[in-house]
Design an enzyme around this catalytic site. Sequence first.
Site, mmCIF file in Angstrom:
data_model
loop_
_atom_site.group_PDB
_atom_site.id
_atom_site.type_symbol
_atom_site.label_atom_id
_atom_site.label_comp_id
_atom_site.label_asym_id
_atom_site.label_seq_id
_atom_site.Cartn_x
_atom_site.Cartn_y
_atom_site.Cartn_z
ATOM 1 N N ASP A 231 27.541 70.466 79.286
ATOM 2 C CA ASP A 231 28.368 69.530 78.536
ATOM 3 C C ASP A 231 29.200 70.378 77.564
ATOM 4 O O ASP A 231 28.922 71.559 77.341
ATOM 5 C CB ASP A 231 27.510 68.504 77.796
ATOM 6 C CG ASP A 231 28.345 67.277 77.402
ATOM 7 O OD1 ASP A 231 29.588 67.386 77.392
ATOM 8 O OD2 ASP A 231 27.772 66.214 77.092
HETATM 9 C C1 BGC Z 1 30.810 64.417 76.552
HETATM 10 C C2 BGC Z 1 30.972 64.474 78.058
HETATM 11 C C3 BGC Z 1 32.416 64.702 78.387
HETATM 12 C C4 BGC Z 1 32.849 66.002 77.735
HETATM 13 C C5 BGC Z 1 34.305 66.380 78.018
HETATM 14 C C6 BGC Z 1 31.396 65.628 75.880
HETATM 15 O O1 BGC Z 1 31.394 65.522 74.505
HETATM 16 O O2 BGC Z 1 29.446 64.314 76.219
HETATM 17 O O3 BGC Z 1 30.532 63.275 78.632
HETATM 18 O O4 BGC Z 1 32.596 64.736 79.765
HETATM 19 O O5 BGC Z 1 32.709 65.868 76.326
HETATM 20 O O6 BGC Z 1 35.181 65.549 77.352
#
Ligand code: BGC
Length: 807
Positions: A231
Amino acid sequence: MEKPEILIKKLTIEEKAHLLCGIAPMHTFAVERLGIPAISFSDGPHGVRKMTETGDSLSGLSDSLPTTCFPPAATSACSFNPKNLYEMGKALGEECRYYDIDLLLGPAINIQRNPLCGRNFEYFSEDPKLAGDMGIELVKGVQSQGIGTSVKHFACNSNENFRMDGESVVDERALREIYLKAFESVVSYAKPTTLMCAYNKLNGDFCSENKWLLTDVLRDEWGFEGLVMSDWGAVKDRDKGVDAGLDLEMPGSVYHNVQVIIDAIENGTLSIDKVDKAVLNVLNLVAKENASKIDECDFDKHDKLSMDIALDSAVLLKNENDILPLDIHKKYLVIGDFFKTMRYQGSGSSLINPHKLTTPEDAFNTRGIKYDFVRGYKVSEINQNRNCEDRAIKKAKEADLIIYFGGQSDYVESEGFDRTNMKLADNQIQLMQRLIPLKKKIVFVMFGGSPVELPFENDMSAILNMMLPGQAGGEACAKLLFGESNPCGKLAQTWPINYSDVINNKSYAAGPIQFYKESVFVGYRYYNTFNVPVRYPFGYGLSYSNFWYTNLTIASDSEKITVSFEIENRSKIGGKEICQLYVSGPKSDVYKPLQELRAYKKVYIEGKEKTAVSLSVNLNDLRYYDIDQHKWLLESGEYVFKVGKSSENIKLKQILNISSKDKPGNSLKQYKNHFSTKENLEAMTDEQFKHMVNYKVEPVVKSKDKYTFETPLKDLNSFWGKRIFGLANKMGQKEYKRACRLEDGPNKEAKKKSAIFLLKIIPDNSLRSFCYSSGGGLKYETAQALLALANGHIFKALKWFCTKPQK
Ligand code: BGC
């Protein structure tokens, strides 16, 4: 591009390390020398967030090009219709091709463990079967277009508070049967190209460094052959991550982590084999993602699809004396800001800039419906607004029937933080309390991503829960209210009466370590087993039709059991019914939920007609996870097969004896007592649970400094520490103020939401997570300088400030 197996031999160590670290905000690293291109990602999950030049992964979430905003997962799951997710996936895949995106970051299939999770709207259900089925189809749909997916957030990311440094402590049965189950199904049946690991720790290790999760279970047991990415900012020690099975760091652009990999290879702490495996996974992904770009995209068709899914998902919760559908020719009083400013999606990384938006107001106007409108409350406020209320009450006195548009706003529910309670915002509660004594008929049209307490439920004539219906939600809402369509969604999450009825109400999101003491008793598995009354049970939803169930028969062979029955639509109007099959296991030493959803089907039945339905369940799906033998076992004994309209409205049932050669282990016996009554479960201490999960706390390596790279910004309490935290906050506040100065409209709303998200996530971020998620925004050297400052080491700080950032 040449074959990955050939390329890997030509790459230098430095290039390999680079390939394992992304390029912010949404790309992989390209090696031009060898013709290895970069591929691009985009959020996800229910729309394509194609960022503009000004967008980055932390601020500017709202700067994206117009795409279709489909109903988020919490809504679409209520359709109990996986086909919707396949169609949505296909459309998302097309939009990715149109915008030249290679991979969509979704679906998000975490379990809704508690109603307060700020991100419940992005997750499908409290039930792993439903979440898995929906996830499978979304993946298949997107991938049918040659576009990749990233199933997230692996795993046990069921709270937002403490999201960067929190830990989920979960027993192995709950992991296998509840929290990993949907991931296992999606990996097995849909073969997603990638998975995204979660921010949190799981049983001691960060998911990004959790070898048990990323390698032993995911690859060795489930046979996953794709790529695992982090993530955004979830990486801690990059070398440990590679060693554990984390292939790609995102968003990347932190050269320090490239160097960490190189150093670890050179000093022998990270094997080149592991690095090569990870690099091959990256190369294979890059080689696979070559969907052809399309020059046209039928956004109108996708708008219609979005509307159809919203229609298929909305849940009619109450309809006293069949007050709905409403007569289209009458005049109504409409109260509530959501009528004009509909809440149709959640806030955070999934925020979509909708290609088109149809609010209830638009849909009422196109139909020429006669109405008076008063705001009653402001969506952008939480506290009581007497002026707004007074105007609404004055009008309400003259009205016969009120259509009230209300629910939860982004100010109380968003990615990045958990709700503080399960109530509607005070401004709406106060307004309701003044409306009810007027004794008018009130039709409550509700919006929001997760359950709320409804103390005034008895005073409502009807409640139509639109959830977060996506960009065409207003049209779907009008169709249902005026009977052009028949409601047919059912709840994918239980609605408790009060938050105090929720098993983990005291401990949930209260501290960084979450002990999942309720084990497998999640959602309806808890309420059903321990007879806890709820407002609306899992699987509940009404229709304008009236369905009767009869004639249950069961047939079985060595692989599956098939339950057949008939449903009759005794009303005049055609409608869809979601019939559900729950199975209770034999009474034994293995503690189990009273019943679990094993199959369901949505069937359309014409008015006054009858239809035959069959639901099948594989014997394998009746197994539980044995913690002694670490495998799935089938118990012998009497199983009860129950067919019903919801988890609490069972219409037909029959017993079937099943025999199995499996021999259950003994370990569960010693814990059985904890789960024998609600009182025992509530009384379980953290220590008892730690014993049950064999939880060992790693001794904290004492640092000579008070603050580390991991310390949440809110805990930097020194003179400079407070200033650093203040500075980060100021950044968020500046974004918010800038948004507030914009002209009223959707752009302003989106910018405000992004700023609120940013403000809320700042306190739980550490200098490490800030640096690693900002994609070069906060340079590693600057972050180290700030850390030295917070610890009072002025000279060290100056040295870091003067250090030239690595490439
Ligand atoms: C979120 C993800 C997301 C990623 C990219 C993160 O903060 O938890 O679900 O895909 O950001 O935007």
